[in-house]
Write a protein that holds these residues in place. Structure first.
Motif, PDB file in Angstrom:
ATOM      1  N   ASN A 240      49.584  61.346 149.133  1.00 58.74           N
ATOM      2  CA  ASN A 240      50.229  62.479 148.455  1.00 58.74           C
ATOM      3  C   ASN A 240      49.665  63.820 148.895  1.00 58.74           C
ATOM      4  O   ASN A 240      48.549  63.906 149.397  1.00 58.74           O
ATOM      5  N   ASN A 241      50.439  64.848 148.643  1.00 61.83           N
ATOM      6  CA  ASN A 241      49.954  66.220 148.714  1.00 61.83           C
ATOM      7  C   ASN A 241      50.071  66.817 147.326  1.00 61.83           C
ATOM      8  O   ASN A 241      51.164  66.869 146.756  1.00 61.83           O
ATOM      9  N   PHE A 242      48.951  67.224 146.759  1.00 62.87           N
ATOM     10  CA  PHE A 242      48.923  67.856 145.435  1.00 62.87           C
ATOM     11  C   PHE A 242      47.573  68.558 145.371  1.00 62.87           C
ATOM     12  O   PHE A 242      46.586  68.016 144.898  1.00 62.87           O
ATOM     13  N   TYR A 243      47.560  69.793 145.954  1.00 65.56           N
ATOM     14  CA  TYR A 243      46.296  70.484 146.203  1.00 65.56           C
ATOM     15  C   TYR A 243      45.517  70.815 144.926  1.00 65.56           C
ATOM     16  O   TYR A 243      44.317  71.097 144.998  1.00 65.56           O
ATOM     17  N   GLU A 244      46.186  70.764 143.784  1.00 66.38           N
ATOM     18  CA  GLU A 244      45.475  70.959 142.524  1.00 66.38           C
ATOM     19  C   GLU A 244      44.404  69.889 142.322  1.00 66.38           C
ATOM     20  O   GLU A 244      43.484  70.045 141.515  1.00 66.38           O
TER      21      GLU A 244
ATOM     22  N   PHE B 298      62.525  61.909 152.292  1.00 65.55           N
ATOM     23  CA  PHE B 298      61.562  62.959 151.940  1.00 65.55           C
ATOM     24  C   PHE B 298      60.775  63.313 153.193  1.00 65.55           C
ATOM     25  O   PHE B 298      60.151  62.458 153.803  1.00 65.55           O
TER      26      PHE B 298
ATOM     27  N   CYS C  57      57.913  65.798 154.832  1.00 67.08           N
ATOM     28  CA  CYS C  57      56.869  66.814 154.689  1.00 67.08           C
ATOM     29  C   CYS C  57      56.841  67.693 155.937  1.00 67.08           C
ATOM     30  O   CYS C  57      57.116  67.228 157.047  1.00 67.08           O
TER      31      CYS C  57
ATOM     32  N   THR D 227      53.768  75.620 138.626  1.00 67.41           N
ATOM     33  CA  THR D 227      53.023  74.430 138.202  1.00 67.41           C
ATOM     34  C   THR D 227      51.981  74.837 137.161  1.00 67.41           C
ATOM     35  O   THR D 227      51.536  75.986 137.135  1.00 67.41           O
TER      36      THR D 227
ATOM     37  N   TYR E 239      50.599  77.215 141.686  1.00 70.68           N
ATOM     38  CA  TYR E 239      51.492  76.859 142.787  1.00 70.68           C
ATOM     39  C   TYR E 239      52.883  77.324 142.374  1.00 70.68           C
ATOM     40  O   TYR E 239      53.316  77.103 141.250  1.00 70.68           O
TER      41      TYR E 239
ATOM     42  N   ASN F 144      52.272  62.221 141.603  1.00 75.28           N
ATOM     43  CA  ASN F 144      53.573  62.599 142.149  1.00 75.28           C
ATOM     44  C   ASN F 144      54.216  63.758 141.387  1.00 75.28           C
ATOM     45  O   ASN F 144      55.341  64.153 141.703  1.00 75.28           O
TER      46      ASN F 144
ATOM     47  N   ARG G 210      58.999  67.058 138.112  1.00 75.28           N
ATOM     48  CA  ARG G 210      58.832  67.845 139.339  1.00 75.28           C
ATOM     49  C   ARG G 210      60.181  68.002 140.030  1.00 75.28           C
ATOM     50  O   ARG G 210      61.096  67.220 139.835  1.00 75.28           O
TER      51      ARG G 210
ATOM     52  N   GLY H  85      58.826  69.135 152.172  1.00 73.92           N
ATOM     53  CA  GLY H  85      58.288  68.633 150.907  1.00 73.92           C
ATOM     54  C   GLY H  85      57.601  69.669 150.027  1.00 73.92           C
ATOM     55  O   GLY H  85      57.624  69.537 148.799  1.00 73.92           O
ATOM     56  N   PHE H  86      57.016  70.693 150.634  1.00 74.77           N
ATOM     57  CA  PHE H  86      56.270  71.631 149.790  1.00 74.77           C
ATOM     58  C   PHE H  86      57.162  72.422 148.842  1.00 74.77           C
ATOM     59  O   PHE H  86      56.680  73.005 147.871  1.00 74.77           O
TER      60      PHE H  86
ATOM     61  N   SER I   7      59.250  71.012 146.963  1.00 72.25           N
ATOM     62  CA  SER I   7      59.445  70.131 145.801  1.00 72.25           C
ATOM     63  C   SER I   7      58.218  70.198 144.882  1.00 72.25           C
ATOM     64  O   SER I   7      57.377  69.296 144.843  1.00 72.25           O
TER      65      SER I   7
ATOM     66  N   LYS J 126      55.504  70.321 141.911  1.00 71.29           N
ATOM     67  CA  LYS J 126      55.140  69.289 140.920  1.00 71.29           C
ATOM     68  C   LYS J 126      54.737  69.875 139.560  1.00 71.29           C
ATOM     69  O   LYS J 126      54.374  71.038 139.456  1.00 71.29           O
TER      70      LYS J 126
HETATM   71  N1  LIG Z   1      52.078  71.890 142.451  1.00 73.31           N
HETATM   72  C1  LIG Z   1      52.147  71.375 143.671  1.00 73.31           C
HETATM   73  N2  LIG Z   1      53.324  70.871 144.104  1.00 73.31           N
HETATM   74  C2  LIG Z   1      53.412  70.317 145.345  1.00 73.31           C
HETATM   75  C3  LIG Z   1      52.291  70.311 146.219  1.00 73.31           C
HETATM   76  C4  LIG Z   1      51.070  70.854 145.739  1.00 73.31           C
HETATM   77  O1  LIG Z   1      50.023  70.898 146.435  1.00 73.31           O
HETATM   78  N3  LIG Z   1      51.031  71.367 144.465  1.00 73.31           N
HETATM   79  N4  LIG Z   1      52.409  69.800 147.497  1.00 73.31           N
HETATM   80  C5  LIG Z   1      53.772  69.771 148.067  1.00 73.31           C
HETATM   81  C6  LIG Z   1      53.848  69.042 149.336  1.00 73.31           C
HETATM   82  S1  LIG Z   1      53.176  69.788 150.702  1.00 73.31           S
HETATM   83  C7  LIG Z   1      54.506  67.852 149.446  1.00 73.31           C
HETATM   84  S2  LIG Z   1      54.752  67.098 150.954  1.00 73.31           S
HETATM   85  C8  LIG Z   1      55.002  67.147 148.234  1.00 73.31           C
HETATM   86  C9  LIG Z   1      54.409  65.755 148.195  1.00 73.31           C
HETATM   87  O2  LIG Z   1      55.004  65.011 147.168  1.00 73.31           O
HETATM   88  P1  LIG Z   1      54.537  63.520 146.956  1.00 73.31           P
HETATM   89  O3  LIG Z   1      53.043  63.507 146.879  1.00 73.31           O
HETATM   90  O4  LIG Z   1      55.188  63.068 145.680  1.00 73.31           O
HETATM   91  O5  LIG Z   1      55.036  62.723 148.148  1.00 73.31           O
HETATM   92  O6  LIG Z   1      54.671  67.817 147.022  1.00 73.31           O
HETATM   93  C10 LIG Z   1      54.795  69.234 147.073  1.00 73.31           C
HETATM   94  N5  LIG Z   1      54.602  69.797 145.760  1.00 73.31           N
END
Ligand SMILES: Nc1nc2c(c(=O)[nH]1)N[C@H]1C(S)=C(S)[C@@H](COP(=O)(O)O)O[C@H]1N2
Ligand SMILES: [Mo]
Length: 308
Positions: A68-72, A124, A126, A161, A180, A209, A214, A222-223, A225, A227
């Protein structure tokens, strides 16, 4: 998205997960009975097939929830799965403000009681050039915006977010200017492909996710989208978006998947399918991630290399 209306059912349509039912099962006449039986014993809700779903094989639950990507929760691909359990998702509410008739804080339960959840199996992609196929459960963002009553002069929708560093340790670092943020043009937000996802494989969406709700915009990188959304702002000006704030040269507001517009540091012409194995060949990236028939007209007359 070739063959997406194909309706033949075989046992291979039931994924290794064993509880997930491919949408084809519901189109397959007598086979639907057997399919319903599996759903009933597994306790996974059955969703009607959507014309917007791809019939490509979805990634495994483990791939979708552990890469996953979720920098938080850190910048490593396995960080979200490791740390996102710390996030409290109940109670949860989303504040809808700006150019709407009914601004206010809507609880998750209040929203869900008014929305129709369906399954959407989406590709999906990225921006880092990996891809998956994810069977989301969710509702159309348009329904939520309509619930709040969008002003006819509004042109954009912004999203934020949650900020809660006690539970989201990555927010103790300033790398991303928290919260974010993301945004869409109103026609993109109102497009039927744009959903708010609340589940995957018929289960509640895992924290990593983007629980409990989200955005998913399948034709964009993907960014976009975003979360774990707590705020939606409807306005007539283009909202600030996180990656564009961090590096506007590399990340545009639109960020439509486009194999012809390279990222300044890598090509976007091909992608690696997660789960394909180390020796798997990269596959060509599709314009608008394969959703061109549905969304290309939104960008008529625009120079997509300039408006990247
Ligand atoms: N709040 C938040 N939303 C985020 C991100 C994040 O870092 N923080 N990363 C994004 C990126 S770069 C991608 S590719 C997708 C990854 O979603 P997934 O982990 O469900 O595949 O979430 C996106 N939404
Ligand atoms: Mo991403």
């Amino acid at each position: 998205m070739a063959n997406r209306y194909k309706s033949d059912l075989t046992w291979s349509d039931v994924t290794p997960e064993n509880v997930f039912l491919n949408r084809r099962a519901f189109m397959a006449g007598t086979a639907a009975f057997a399919a319903g039986g599996i759903a009933a014993t597994s306790g996974v809700p059955a969703f009607a097939a959507s014309q917007y779903s791809t019939d490509e094989e979805p990634n495994a639950w483990e791939e979708i929830t552990q890469y996953n990507n979720f920098y938080e929760f850190g910048t490593g691909k396995s960080d979200p799965a490791e740390y996102a359990h710390a996030l409290t998702t109940s109670p949860w509410s989303i504040e809808i403000d700006g150019m709407v008739e009914k601004p206010g804080k809507y609880s998750f339960e209040d929203i869900m009681s008014q929305m129709t959840v369906e399954e959407r199996i989406y590709r999906f992609r990225c921006v880092e050039a990996w891809s998956m196929v994810i069977p989301w459960n969710g509702f159309e963002l348009a329904d939520l915006l309509t619930m709040a009553g969008v002003d006819t002069n509004a042109k954009y929708v912004g999203f934020e977010t949650l900020v809660r560093p006690e539970e989201m340790w990555g927010q103790k670092r300033a790398f991303v200017p928290w919260p974010y943020r993301e945004g869409l043009r109103m026609d993109e937000a109102m497009h039927p492909l744009t959903i708010m996802a609340t589940g995957i494989y018929g289960k509640d969406i895992p924290n990593q996710n983007g629980a409990p709700m989200r955005l998913v915009v399948p034709w964009k990188y993907g960014f976009k989208s975003i979360k774990s959304i707590v705020k939606i702002t409807v306005s007539d000006t283009q909202p600030e978006t996180s990656w564009n704030m961090i590096n506007p040269r590399e990340y545009g507001f639109y960020s439509n998947v486009n194999p012809e517009v390279a990222h300044p540091r890598w090509s976007q012409a091909s992608e690696r399918k997660v789960g394909g194995g180390l020796l798997a060949k990269r596959v060509p990236t599709q314009m608008f991630n394969g959703y061109g028939a549905e969304v290309a007209s939104l960008y008529d007359g625009m120079d997509l290399a300039k408006n990247f």
